[in-house]
Design an enzyme around this catalytic site. Sequence first.
Site, PDB file in Angstrom:
ATOM      1  N   ASP A  58      86.603  26.767  28.360  1.00 25.07           N
ATOM      2  CA  ASP A  58      87.132  28.105  28.652  1.00 25.07           C
ATOM      3  C   ASP A  58      86.470  28.769  29.860  1.00 25.07           C
ATOM      4  O   ASP A  58      87.018  29.709  30.426  1.00 25.07           O
ATOM      5  CB  ASP A  58      86.998  29.013  27.415  1.00 25.07           C
ATOM      6  N   HIS A  59      85.325  28.278  30.283  1.00 25.74           N
ATOM      7  CA  HIS A  59      84.599  28.928  31.380  1.00 25.74           C
ATOM      8  C   HIS A  59      85.001  28.372  32.746  1.00 25.74           C
ATOM      9  O   HIS A  59      85.476  29.088  33.607  1.00 25.74           O
ATOM     10  CB  HIS A  59      83.087  28.727  31.210  1.00 25.74           C
ATOM     11  N   ASP A  61      76.293  29.510  23.346  1.00 29.05           N
ATOM     12  CA  ASP A  61      76.814  30.659  24.071  1.00 29.05           C
ATOM     13  C   ASP A  61      76.307  31.896  23.356  1.00 29.05           C
ATOM     14  O   ASP A  61      76.313  31.954  22.123  1.00 29.05           O
ATOM     15  CB  ASP A  61      78.348  30.644  24.080  1.00 29.05           C
ATOM     16  N   ARG A 103      79.643  42.555  29.342  1.00 24.45           N
ATOM     17  CA  ARG A 103      78.483  42.619  30.245  1.00 24.45           C
ATOM     18  C   ARG A 103      78.896  43.237  31.568  1.00 24.45           C
ATOM     19  O   ARG A 103      79.928  42.867  32.122  1.00 24.45           O
ATOM     20  CB  ARG A 103      77.932  41.213  30.508  1.00 24.45           C
ATOM     21  N   SER A 126      72.865  35.966  28.783  1.00 19.51           N
ATOM     22  CA  SER A 126      73.471  34.685  28.414  1.00 19.51           C
ATOM     23  C   SER A 126      72.475  33.690  27.829  1.00 19.51           C
ATOM     24  O   SER A 126      71.266  33.804  28.001  1.00 19.51           O
ATOM     25  CB  SER A 126      74.125  34.115  29.668  1.00 19.51           C
ATOM     26  N   ARG A 173      72.468  30.574  28.731  1.00 24.91           N
ATOM     27  CA  ARG A 173      72.458  29.408  29.627  1.00 24.91           C
ATOM     28  C   ARG A 173      71.061  28.835  29.780  1.00 24.91           C
ATOM     29  O   ARG A 173      70.153  29.475  30.295  1.00 24.91           O
ATOM     30  CB  ARG A 173      73.075  29.774  30.984  1.00 24.91           C
TER      31      ARG A 173
END
Length: 643
Positions: A64-65, A119, A379, A533, A535
């Site tokens: 989806d990213h 995520d 965000r 995030s 990440r």
Amino acid sequence: MGKNLTQKILGSHLASGELVPGSEIAIRIDQTLTQDATGTMAYLQFEAMGVPKVKTEISVSYVDHNMLQTGFENADDHRFLQTVAAKHGIYFSRPGNGICHQVHLERFAAPGKTMLGSDSHTPTAGGMGMIAIGAGGLDVAVAMGGGAFYLAAPKVVGVKLTGKLQPWVSAKDIILEVLRQLTVKGGVGKIVEYYGPGVASLTVPERGTITNMGAELGATTSVFPSDEQTRRYLKAQGREKVWAPLAADEDATYDENITINLDKLEPLAAKPHSPDAVETVKAQKGTKVDQVLIGSCTNSSYVDIMRVAAILKGKTVDPSVSVGLSPGSKQVFQMIAANGALADLIGAGVRILESACGPCIGMGQAPNSGAVSLRTFNRNFEGRSGTADARVYLVSPETAAAAALTGYMTDPREIGEYPTFEMPDHFLLDDNMIVPPAQAPDQVEVLRGPNIKPLPIARPMAEKIAGEILLKVGDNITTDHIMPAGAKILPLRSNIPAISEHVFVRVDPEFPARAKAKNGGIIVGGSNYGQGSSREHAALAPMYLGVKALITKSFARIHKANLINFGILPLTFANEADYDKIELGDKLVIDDIKGQIAAGTEVIVRNETKDLVFTVKHDLTPRQIEIIEEGGLLNYTKEHAAG
Ligand code: MIC
Ligand code: SF4
């Protein structure tokens, strides 16, 4: 004494430790989710662990990213993800099927279960009565391999909801109010649990909006009870059989308490550049708006989109505003297409985007210079939109739609009659874009394009840490500062040498070159370092550049765990005043680092440049110390075998 819901779910999944706030516990994980931007790394790590098939009840890989295919990279990654999923017992949600958190709520989330997701908005599934936690990809890889997830037992904040939302006020306004009260640091080390008479009127997707943005509090996760609303939603999704009632005991207590009266709540907005800079929309009336974006994992459910369509139906968006919308899932998209709401949106002049993260992660729709952009997202960090000087406000779909029509920040209560929508009794059910794991995994070949580079090897810890201060930053540094996203950088997520060239570039463009020239070193930060995030690239890429330790006033939870996972030492100032005494370029030495961290929580640092000595602290558990000494969680897991 009665138990709260958090204690019940964590208690039933406890693999080790005791539920005493702050102490280390391990929990068994029932479900995992990954998305493509973190997933490529997670699956490379999973492969490196050598476990043939996931040991969870359900693991799902979403795309989806990285949806904008301007070169071969993203498409290659999608193919890698699809084949690696087929081979190892993982469901694959194809690009186009929607945003991971929205789809997971619709098709997989189940009350009483635990989930780990790579995520930070994984807590969205808390709206279904799950304990769903965001983590780095490596932690998720370990969970897929059957390993428990280690975390500090959280405190529990009880948020009592009373009353009922008034017309034009919605779930987004509830979480913005919680953010206003608790701030972006207020949830660190805590789980936020909702209860009280106001809960019953909120549908599961509305609860998902609230638990989703609990991530912005820094909270471990957020959770709602499982009740008749939950049953209704699951039934409408054809999944009533996974329903079970779940709630806190009558006499349950909480470590902290907040009450929010929904009757009194007004439309709210988070102003630039922080999700906790919350004020009423009314107070900002008249601010000129240039862009309106509706979607993201926070506000893209069927009812959210239907309401926007009803507000815009038969009207035209203001000519000075660019309006975009991405439905949260294929289910939502197909339903609004079938019932005509999509035609109403197109008719009003809305730019329809595919069902994905899109502009939320800077994949297109960067606004004009100096723009005011109103977004239903979660965000609004500076620069995240892709336009450095844009001013992003976070609002409800209702407030977004009002501004789309007027061109100005407008209290939606002023624009007319409120379109009420019931959640449907039946959603359109078609899982044709979810590919189940292969029946014959041995015959699946995992396809790797040239963008997929081998995992960098972490080295075991040296006897002493010596290096220069490579960067000194202030408070609330986000992982978007450390490792930016966007259409240019995101496609490099499976290529650490290439992505490391972008570390901290928006803060200090010289950082990557300096880190390499100095052969690595140390970073100094303020409080809440690494918020945002999940990440792990924000730890992995600095590790690749040779960063050995971080000294800050405090860390955000997921980032700190990621640092440990990649063998970077997270330290905090014993005396915050020492932050002011060190500068960029100072040479620091920590002698006998292993001995020092084993001996206690204090570590002595010598500043050779300033001829000063100061004390820093660590709160590493014995297990975390071993992980760092062995050069990270992957080495550690291989040594100790997942189990
Ligand atoms: C985000 O919203 O920042 C992301 C992109 O979804 C991240 C994950 C990532 O960086 O891949 C998150 O929230 O964890
Ligand atoms: Fe995607 Fe944005 Fe949600 Fe992150 S916050 S998962 S980028 S929609």
